[in-house]
Design an enzyme around this catalytic site. Structure first.
Site: not given
Ligand code: ARG
Length: 463
Positions: A28, A115, A160-161, A282, A288, A290, A295, A322, A327
């Site tokens: 992560s 955690n 409206t509408h 464009s 154009k 835009n 948007e 947890y 994650q």
């Molecule tokens: N990268 C994990 C998360 O975002 C951190 C916590 C990980 N905890 C674990 N017991 N593996 O949730």
């Protein structure tokens, strides 16, 4: 950078290496690295508390805190970088610390789990960015308010509408968005209260056996309260779901404003010209211009709604406490934060630089029958029941359409001829100006009422 790859925080039980494919799925750091500041500040508060309570020797706590401070400064000025091979931000920080201060770094994680750590990081992060988002929303409100003040007196068809309904002030229309955004800010502020609860001390799920001082950590990190239940503390992500829902609603408001700017800047409406700074051309059609930013305000709403749905879906089937699924909260939240923080200021610029065309709006109200309700109201003032007046005016409108004229083309006499019920009545209410002036009810589009509204908006913005 460390010379050796970041060690896992959990290697002891394992004989074999993790498969590289699984490393990729599990990793992560690529996205949670943005929590570095919160992660380190949280660790500094935790280590200080460990030292002050005597859970670890004070001298070692000092060493850890000093090391973390250096890492914080080094990451901030770019002289230090994470090992990209680390599993997550927590691992990356700890391995930098170990490289700096040696094995004593291993004491930082006493009485803590990733955690409760990650839940703390996310809560700290949210407090910071929600403040930025609220400030950005306030700027958009200010742009709308200032435009409403500048354009006070400009009359446009109200819809409206998407059919011409009754005349309104352009200022009144713009201020409708001001109040939507005011509620968005209130929602974010309200969510912040529930975010300011410290999870640290919950450990992995059951609390910790060490005599930690949670209050001390909460105070150091600026949390209002500490969590009441360790299971809840590590598994609750409703502070993020709440944020995402508030962000999604905010983006829906931006989207509706964007949609109106798209419509209003079209040749068919011609109510507004958007500045060159917020429009694009464009590649094939030289003429154009835009309204891409308007948007995108509309388009990006879909994305943030998706972020909200993504986390709700992730959470809905999870048992306590947890689970690694959680994650997945980060990319959804980070995406929503990034999207909001670019969309809202872009709309602010769009509003600030827009040129509104009062004459076009005036022309659009020619023969549009938008004063029909005013005529019916005038008949009611003459003693007629509203339902009967509605029928009379409906017939008048039909006659006008057949003759190719508007209600405003009829004199009081002609009206009386076509609708004998109206004889002898003052029917000056046929102009759009009179229509506006008559709507002085609180919250109405009358100029005096809108002036009061502007004062209220000003007060709301400064409070
Ligand atoms: N990268 C994990 C998360 O975002 C951190 C916590 C990980 N905890 C674990 N017991 N593996 O949730």
């Amino acid at each position: 950078m460390t010379d050796q790859p970041a060690a896992k925080l959990w290697g002891g039980r394992f004989e074999a290496e993790t498969d590289p494919l699984i490393e990729r799925l599990n990793n992560s750091l690529a996205f949670d690295a943005r929590l570095w500041r919160e992660d380190i500040e949280g660790s500094i508060a935790h280590a200080s508390m460990l030292g002050r309570t005597g859970i670890i020797p004070a001298s070692e706590a000092d060493l850890i805190v000093a090391g973390l401070r250096e890492i914080l400064a080094g990451l901030a000025d770019g002289s230090i970088a994470f090992d990209p091979g680390a599993e997550d931000v927590h691992t990356a920080v700890e391995s930098l610390l170990r490289a700096r201060i040696g094995p004593v770094a291993g004491k930082l994680h006493t009485a803590r789990s990733r955690n409760d750590q990650v839940a703390t990081d996310m809560r700290m992060y949210m407090r910071r960015v929600v403040g930025e988002i609220r400030a950005a929303v306030a700027e958009l409100q200010r742009a709308l308010l200032e435009t409403a003040e500048r354009e006070l007196g400009v009359i446009m068809p109200g819809f409206t509408h998407l059919q011409h309904a009754q005349p309104i002030l352009l200022s009144h229309h713009l201020l409708a968005y001001f109040w939507m955004l005011q509620r968005d800010r209130e929602r974010l502020m309200d969510a912040e209260r529930r975010t300011s609860v410290l999870p640290l001390g919950a450990g992995a799920l059951a609390g910790t056996s060490f005599p930690v001082d949670r209050q001390m950590v909460a105070e150091a990190l600026g949390f209002e309260r500490v969590s009441e239940n360790s299971l809840d503390a590590v598994s609750d992500r409703d502070f993020l779901m709440e944020f995402l829902m508030a962000a999604a609603i905010l983006m829906v408001h931006c989207s509706r404003l964007g949609e109106e700017l798209v419509l209003w800047s079209s040749q068919e409406f011609g109510f507004v010209t958007l500045s060159d700074a917020v429009t694009t051309g464009s590649s094939i059609m030289p003429q154009k211009k835009n309204p891409d930013i308007a948007e995108l305000a509309r388009g990006k709403a879909g994305r943030v709604i998706g972020d909200a749905v993504s986390l709700l879906t992730t959470m809905k089937g999870l048992p306590l406490a947890y689970n690694k699924d959680m994650q997945e909260d980060k990319e959804a939240v980070f995406d929503a934060v990034d999207t909001v923080l670019v969309t809202v200021p872009a709309l602010t610029l769009t509003i600030r630089t827009a040129a509104f065309h009062a004459e076009r709006m005036q022309t659009a109200m020619r023969r549009d029958f938008s004063t029909a309700t005013d005529l019916a109201d005038a008949l009611v003032r003459g003693g007629m029941a509203f339902r009967d007046a509605h029928g009379v005016v409906g017939r008048l409108v039909r006659t006008c359409i057949a003759r190719g004229i508007g209600l405003e083309d009829l004199s009081s006499e002609q009206i009386a001829e076509l609708a004998p019920e109206a004889r002898g009545l003052d029917l000056a209410g046929l102009t759009v100006e009179h229509s506006i002036a008559s709507r002085s009810v609180q919250g109405g589009t009358g100029t005096d009422a809108v002036k009061i509204q502007i004062a209220a908006a000003r007060a709301a913005l400064t409070s």
